[in-house]
Design an enzyme around this catalytic site. Structure first.
Site, PDB file in Angstrom:
ATOM      1  N   HIS A 119      14.664 -12.014 -39.858  1.00  0.00           N
ATOM      2  CA  HIS A 119      13.732 -13.121 -40.082  1.00  0.00           C
ATOM      3  C   HIS A 119      12.464 -12.567 -40.726  1.00  0.00           C
ATOM      4  CE1 HIS A 119      16.268 -14.890 -36.923  1.00  0.00           C
ATOM      5  NE2 HIS A 119      15.961 -16.048 -37.486  1.00  0.00           N
ATOM      6  N   TYR A 128      20.951  -6.358 -37.103  1.00  0.00           N
ATOM      7  CA  TYR A 128      19.745  -7.189 -37.089  1.00  0.00           C
ATOM      8  C   TYR A 128      18.536  -6.282 -37.326  1.00  0.00           C
ATOM      9  CZ  TYR A 128      16.294 -10.661 -36.233  1.00  0.00           C
ATOM     10  OH  TYR A 128      15.226 -11.512 -36.426  1.00  0.00           O
TER      11      TYR A 128
HETATM   12  N1  ACO Z   1       3.868  -7.988 -53.417  1.00  0.00           N
HETATM   13  C1  ACO Z   1       4.979  -8.309 -54.105  1.00  0.00           C
HETATM   14  N2  ACO Z   1       6.135  -7.589 -54.064  1.00  0.00           N
HETATM   15  C2  ACO Z   1       6.148  -6.512 -53.259  1.00  0.00           C
HETATM   16  C3  ACO Z   1       5.015  -6.114 -52.505  1.00  0.00           C
HETATM   17  C4  ACO Z   1       3.836  -6.896 -52.619  1.00  0.00           C
HETATM   18  N3  ACO Z   1       2.710  -6.589 -51.924  1.00  0.00           N
HETATM   19  N4  ACO Z   1       5.332  -5.018 -51.795  1.00  0.00           N
HETATM   20  C5  ACO Z   1       6.623  -4.723 -52.095  1.00  0.00           C
HETATM   21  N5  ACO Z   1       7.107  -5.620 -52.981  1.00  0.00           N
HETATM   22  C6  ACO Z   1       8.460  -5.668 -53.547  1.00  0.00           C
HETATM   23  C7  ACO Z   1       8.419  -5.239 -55.005  1.00  0.00           C
HETATM   24  O1  ACO Z   1       9.517  -5.854 -55.662  1.00  0.00           O
HETATM   25  C8  ACO Z   1       8.625  -3.751 -54.867  1.00  0.00           C
HETATM   26  O2  ACO Z   1       9.087  -3.135 -56.032  1.00  0.00           O
HETATM   27  P1  ACO Z   1       7.985  -2.620 -57.129  1.00  0.00           P
HETATM   28  O3  ACO Z   1       6.922  -1.871 -56.389  1.00  0.00           O
HETATM   29  O4  ACO Z   1       8.820  -1.781 -58.035  1.00  0.00           O
HETATM   30  O5  ACO Z   1       7.447  -3.877 -57.769  1.00  0.00           O
HETATM   31  C9  ACO Z   1       9.715  -3.709 -53.805  1.00  0.00           C
HETATM   32  O6  ACO Z   1       9.337  -4.742 -52.879  1.00  0.00           O
HETATM   33  C10 ACO Z   1       9.818  -2.377 -53.084  1.00  0.00           C
HETATM   34  O7  ACO Z   1       8.523  -1.996 -52.664  1.00  0.00           O
HETATM   35  P2  ACO Z   1       8.258  -0.733 -51.739  1.00  0.00           P
HETATM   36  O8  ACO Z   1       7.189   0.095 -52.363  1.00  0.00           O
HETATM   37  O9  ACO Z   1       9.544  -0.057 -51.417  1.00  0.00           O
HETATM   38  O10 ACO Z   1       7.719  -1.454 -50.419  1.00  0.00           O
HETATM   39  P3  ACO Z   1       6.654  -0.865 -49.385  1.00  0.00           P
HETATM   40  O11 ACO Z   1       6.935   0.543 -49.070  1.00  0.00           O
HETATM   41  O12 ACO Z   1       5.295  -1.197 -49.855  1.00  0.00           O
HETATM   42  O13 ACO Z   1       7.007  -1.736 -48.084  1.00  0.00           O
HETATM   43  C11 ACO Z   1       6.711  -3.714 -46.770  1.00  0.00           C
HETATM   44  C12 ACO Z   1       7.061  -3.152 -48.148  1.00  0.00           C
HETATM   45  C13 ACO Z   1       7.591  -3.033 -45.718  1.00  0.00           C
HETATM   46  C14 ACO Z   1       7.009  -5.213 -46.764  1.00  0.00           C
HETATM   47  C15 ACO Z   1       5.205  -3.419 -46.525  1.00  0.00           C
HETATM   48  O14 ACO Z   1       4.439  -4.234 -47.376  1.00  0.00           O
HETATM   49  C16 ACO Z   1       4.763  -3.680 -45.081  1.00  0.00           C
HETATM   50  O15 ACO Z   1       4.883  -2.804 -44.228  1.00  0.00           O
HETATM   51  N6  ACO Z   1       4.251  -4.883 -44.819  1.00  0.00           N
HETATM   52  C17 ACO Z   1       3.768  -5.243 -43.467  1.00  0.00           C
HETATM   53  C18 ACO Z   1       4.920  -5.395 -42.495  1.00  0.00           C
HETATM   54  C19 ACO Z   1       5.912  -6.448 -42.977  1.00  0.00           C
HETATM   55  O16 ACO Z   1       5.541  -7.545 -43.375  1.00  0.00           O
HETATM   56  N7  ACO Z   1       7.218  -6.099 -42.871  1.00  0.00           N
HETATM   57  C20 ACO Z   1       8.324  -6.970 -43.217  1.00  0.00           C
HETATM   58  C21 ACO Z   1       8.502  -7.988 -42.159  1.00  0.00           C
HETATM   59  S1  ACO Z   1      10.153  -8.529 -42.031  1.00  0.00           S
HETATM   60  C22 ACO Z   1      10.886  -7.432 -41.027  1.00  0.00           C
HETATM   61  O17 ACO Z   1      10.299  -6.539 -40.616  1.00  0.00           O
HETATM   62  C23 ACO Z   1      12.276  -7.574 -40.604  1.00  0.00           C
END
Ligand code: ACO
Length: 162
Positions: free
Chosen positions: A118, A78
């Site tokens: 989730h 999870y």
């Molecule tokens: N918009 C659209 N697609 C996105 C975005 C965005 N802002 N960010 C990542 N992606 C997708 C894209 O497909 C991306 O590939 P690309 O950059 O080649 O287009 C792919 O995800 C991988 O991106 P990463 O660079 O590896 O992702 P990042 O290091 O930015 O982390 C994360 C993504 C963890 C969701 C970050 O935005 C974050 O920390 N957000 C806030 C916390 C959050 O919402 N976490 C997820 C909640 S669910 C859970 O935790 C279980």
């Protein structure tokens, strides 16, 4: 501002007793929810399925935190949190944290049947990342996050073993 295809050089390390407070601090910055001591104890107990990402200067830039849960179909990974600090996003850190943990599970914990989590409805970045990692989008769970707006979540799942 990142340019397409740019990747941050990071080093991964398992969350341990010595670094669990760093994870907690990072999660407080990134997530609108506070997880309990019990959740952090579960994370520690599950060892290498939770990983920290450090940049070249040794700064913590992101983390994935998971626990193993027993279900009628067998043990399930999870994913509690996957977060990257805002200045370091879109540099491949989140995808690599996830890929790293899925690799550890498939290699070292073959009894784990699936990875589940989730995501709050409307979190397009997370949905995109997990879909690209092979997760299927399941049903909406109304009111899963009672203190958030919107409170609904979607269940995501990736089958790891038949
Ligand atoms: N918009 C659209 N697609 C996105 C975005 C965005 N802002 N960010 C990542 N992606 C997708 C894209 O497909 C991306 O590939 P690309 O950059 O080649 O287009 C792919 O995800 C991988 O991106 P990463 O660079 O590896 O992702 P990042 O290091 O930015 O982390 C994360 C993504 C963890 C969701 C970050 O935005 C974050 O920390 N957000 C806030 C916390 C959050 O919402 N976490 C997820 C909640 S669910 C859970 O935790 C279980």
């Amino acid at each position: 501002m990142s340019t397409p295809g740019q990747v941050l050089d990071v080093r991964f390390d398992t969350v341990r007793k010595e670094t669990i407070e760093q994870l907690r601090t990072l999660n407080r910055v990134i997530f609108p929810l506070n997880y309990s001591d019990r959740v952090y104890a579960d994370i520690l107990a599950c060892g290498p399925v939770s990983q920290l990402a450090f940049d070249r200067d040794g700064e913590l830039v992101g983390a994935i935190a998971c626990r193993l849960e027993n279900t009628p179909e067998g043990p399930v990974l999870y994913i509690l949190t996957l977060g990257v600090l805002a200045p370091y996003r879109r540099l491949g850190v989140g995808a690599r944290l996830l890929g790293n943990v899925l690799g550890i599970v498939t290699r070292d914990l073959p009894e784990v049947v699936a990875a589940v989590l989730h995501v709050q409805v409307g979190n397009g970045a997370a949905l995109d990342l997990y879909r690209r990692a092979g997760f299927s989008v399941g049903p909406v769970v109304p009111g899963y996050y009672p203190r958030l707006n919107p409170p609904d979540a979607v269940l995501l799942r990736k089958q790891l073993r038949d």
